[in-house]
Write a protein that holds these residues in place. Structure first.
Motif, mmCIF file in Angstrom:
data_model
loop_
_atom_site.group_PDB
_atom_site.id
_atom_site.type_symbol
_atom_site.label_atom_id
_atom_site.label_comp_id
_atom_site.label_asym_id
_atom_site.label_seq_id
_atom_site.Cartn_x
_atom_site.Cartn_y
_atom_site.Cartn_z
ATOM 1 N N HIS A 191 75.364 -22.087 -36.135
ATOM 2 C CA HIS A 191 75.664 -22.573 -34.789
ATOM 3 C C HIS A 191 76.578 -23.794 -34.900
ATOM 4 C CE1 HIS A 191 72.309 -20.117 -33.275
ATOM 5 N NE2 HIS A 191 71.671 -20.522 -34.369
ATOM 6 N N GLU A 192 77.470 -23.933 -33.947
ATOM 7 C CA GLU A 192 78.330 -25.110 -33.901
ATOM 8 C C GLU A 192 77.740 -26.088 -32.892
ATOM 9 O OE1 GLU A 192 82.456 -24.349 -33.349
ATOM 10 O OE2 GLU A 192 82.649 -23.418 -35.320
ATOM 11 N N VAL A 193 77.560 -27.331 -33.348
ATOM 12 C CA VAL A 193 76.949 -28.366 -32.518
ATOM 13 C C VAL A 193 77.944 -29.511 -32.377
ATOM 14 C CG1 VAL A 193 75.043 -30.006 -32.366
ATOM 15 C CG2 VAL A 193 74.651 -27.737 -33.312
ATOM 16 N N LYS A 194 78.131 -29.980 -31.156
ATOM 17 C CA LYS A 194 79.025 -31.113 -30.913
ATOM 18 C C LYS A 194 78.251 -32.419 -31.061
ATOM 19 C CE LYS A 194 82.504 -28.952 -28.089
ATOM 20 N NZ LYS A 194 83.454 -28.809 -29.132
ATOM 21 N N ILE A 195 78.892 -33.399 -31.716
ATOM 22 C CA ILE A 195 78.314 -34.725 -31.886
ATOM 23 C C ILE A 195 79.295 -35.726 -31.285
ATOM 24 C CG2 ILE A 195 77.511 -36.461 -33.524
ATOM 25 C CD1 ILE A 195 76.863 -34.193 -35.446
ATOM 26 N N LYS A 196 78.836 -36.469 -30.288
ATOM 27 C CA LYS A 196 79.689 -37.460 -29.613
ATOM 28 C C LYS A 196 79.435 -38.817 -30.246
ATOM 29 C CE LYS A 196 81.278 -38.773 -25.090
ATOM 30 N NZ LYS A 196 81.242 -38.442 -23.676
ATOM 31 N N LEU A 197 80.322 -39.218 -31.153
ATOM 32 C CA LEU A 197 80.173 -40.458 -31.904
ATOM 33 C C LEU A 197 80.626 -41.680 -31.115
ATOM 34 C CD1 LEU A 197 81.561 -39.099 -35.264
ATOM 35 C CD2 LEU A 197 79.177 -39.486 -34.682
ATOM 36 N N HIS A 198 81.521 -41.470 -30.161
ATOM 37 C CA HIS A 198 82.128 -42.558 -29.386
ATOM 38 C C HIS A 198 82.629 -41.901 -28.096
ATOM 39 C CE1 HIS A 198 85.307 -45.533 -28.392
ATOM 40 N NE2 HIS A 198 84.552 -46.388 -29.046
ATOM 41 N N PRO A 199 82.788 -42.636 -27.010
ATOM 42 C CA PRO A 199 83.295 -41.994 -25.793
ATOM 43 C C PRO A 199 84.617 -41.249 -25.985
ATOM 44 C CG PRO A 199 82.464 -44.164 -25.256
ATOM 45 C CD PRO A 199 82.387 -44.024 -26.756
ATOM 46 N N GLN A 200 85.408 -41.641 -26.980
ATOM 47 C CA GLN A 200 86.681 -40.979 -27.226
ATOM 48 C C GLN A 200 86.660 -40.069 -28.452
ATOM 49 O OE1 GLN A 200 89.414 -44.238 -27.591
ATOM 50 N NE2 GLN A 200 89.152 -44.885 -25.478
ATOM 51 N N VAL A 201 85.538 -40.015 -29.189
ATOM 52 C CA VAL A 201 85.477 -39.239 -30.428
ATOM 53 C C VAL A 201 84.304 -38.259 -30.375
ATOM 54 C CG1 VAL A 201 85.245 -39.335 -32.931
ATOM 55 C CG2 VAL A 201 86.444 -41.157 -31.739
ATOM 56 N N THR A 202 84.640 -36.974 -30.398
ATOM 57 C CA THR A 202 83.626 -35.923 -30.465
ATOM 58 C C THR A 202 83.989 -35.014 -31.626
ATOM 59 O OG1 THR A 202 83.341 -36.006 -28.069
ATOM 60 C CG2 THR A 202 82.468 -34.084 -29.182
ATOM 61 N N THR A 203 82.998 -34.681 -32.446
ATOM 62 C CA THR A 203 83.246 -33.837 -33.612
ATOM 63 C C THR A 203 82.300 -32.639 -33.583
ATOM 64 O OG1 THR A 203 83.468 -33.853 -36.009
ATOM 65 C CG2 THR A 203 81.670 -35.127 -35.092
ATOM 66 N N THR A 204 82.608 -31.627 -34.386
ATOM 67 C CA THR A 204 81.792 -30.419 -34.443
ATOM 68 C C THR A 204 81.163 -30.297 -35.827
ATOM 69 O OG1 THR A 204 83.332 -29.366 -32.915
ATOM 70 C CG2 THR A 204 81.812 -27.936 -34.067
ATOM 71 N N LEU A 205 79.885 -29.961 -35.837
ATOM 72 C CA LEU A 205 79.130 -29.775 -37.069
ATOM 73 C C LEU A 205 78.569 -28.365 -37.088
ATOM 74 C CD1 LEU A 205 77.627 -31.056 -39.581
ATOM 75 C CD2 LEU A 205 75.766 -31.512 -37.999
ATOM 76 N N LYS A 206 78.660 -27.711 -38.235
ATOM 77 C CA LYS A 206 78.066 -26.375 -38.350
ATOM 78 C C LYS A 206 76.631 -26.527 -38.824
ATOM 79 C CE LYS A 206 82.255 -23.824 -39.227
ATOM 80 N NZ LYS A 206 83.014 -22.988 -40.139
ATOM 81 N N VAL A 207 75.723 -25.910 -38.091
ATOM 82 C CA VAL A 207 74.304 -25.943 -38.416
ATOM 83 C C VAL A 207 73.879 -24.526 -38.768
ATOM 84 C CG1 VAL A 207 71.996 -26.447 -37.571
ATOM 85 C CG2 VAL A 207 73.921 -27.883 -36.858
ATOM 86 N N ASN A 208 73.474 -24.350 -40.019
ATOM 87 C CA ASN A 208 73.012 -23.044 -40.487
ATOM 88 C C ASN A 208 71.499 -23.040 -40.425
ATOM 89 O OD1 ASN A 208 72.818 -20.545 -41.613
ATOM 90 N ND2 ASN A 208 73.184 -21.253 -43.706
ATOM 91 N N VAL A 209 70.932 -22.252 -39.513
ATOM 92 C CA VAL A 209 69.482 -22.139 -39.379
ATOM 93 C C VAL A 209 69.051 -20.947 -40.216
ATOM 94 C CG1 VAL A 209 67.573 -21.842 -37.778
ATOM 95 C CG2 VAL A 209 69.588 -23.128 -37.072
ATOM 96 N N ALA A 210 68.268 -21.245 -41.265
ATOM 97 C CA ALA A 210 67.857 -20.206 -42.206
ATOM 98 C C ALA A 210 66.356 -19.950 -42.063
ATOM 99 C CB ALA A 210 68.168 -20.642 -43.632
ATOM 100 N N GLY A 211 65.977 -18.701 -42.134
ATOM 101 C CA GLY A 211 64.561 -18.332 -42.042
ATOM 102 C C GLY A 211 63.850 -18.512 -43.361
ATOM 103 N N GLN A 212 62.586 -18.892 -43.276
ATOM 104 C CA GLN A 212 61.746 -19.055 -44.482
ATOM 105 C C GLN A 212 60.900 -17.823 -44.685
ATOM 106 O OE1 GLN A 212 59.483 -22.619 -43.773
ATOM 107 N NE2 GLN A 212 60.846 -23.826 -45.044
#
Length: 148
Positions: free
Chosen positions: A127-148
């Motif tokens: 899943h791609e998750v947005k992270i807003k670090l600053h009002p002018q800076v938003t970045t995207t992080l890939k989150v891999n959810v793995a089953g156990q």
């Protein structure tokens, strides 16, 4: 009389503004309640220096957020979640868990309030998750959810 506002005052102005008010109102209300300072040469110079310092700090914070955003941009984290029969997940992945895993796996301190999830992640996969670090800076992080 001109005064420098130390806080927002309704129907007068915002913090840091130099406004013209009646002498009585300025002395008896604004200055007495410590909502304003008289606009003398020294106080105006102090205000100018404070604004310059605030702008410098804001620029440094923006630069730091952009740098952190570049480091996080291409990164991927893996979060394990319990999975039952048929690939059905038990629970979900929240912004708090994502923030903890970013700190643990990538070494970056990200506040959970800055992780922007519409809903908690309840499915296995990437899943791609947005992270807003600053009002002018938003970045995207890939989150891999793995089953156990």
């Amino acid at each position: 009389m001109e005064v420098i506002l130390l806080e927002d005052v309704k129907n007068v102005g915002k913090k840091g503004e130099v406004v013209k008010v009646n002498d009585g109102y300025g002395r008896n209300v604004l200055i007495k309640k410590k909502q304003a300072l008289e606009a003398t040469g020294k106080n105006l110079n102090d205000l100018k220096l404070k604004k310059a310092n605030d702008e410098r700090i804001a620029a440094e914070n923006l630069a730091a957020a952009k740098e952190l955003g570049k480091k996080i941009e291409g990164s991927e984290i893996t979060i394990p979640i319990k999975v039952g029969e048929g690939g059905k997940t038990f629970g979900s992945v929240s912004s708090k868990e994502i923030a903890e895993e970013v700190k643990k796996q990538l070494g970056f301190d990200v506040d959970k309030k800055k992780v922007q999830l519409k809903d908690a992640i309840k499915a296995v996969g990437t899943h791609e998750v947005k992270i807003k670090l600053h009002p002018q800076v938003t970045t995207t992080l890939k989150v891999n959810v793995a089953g156990q």
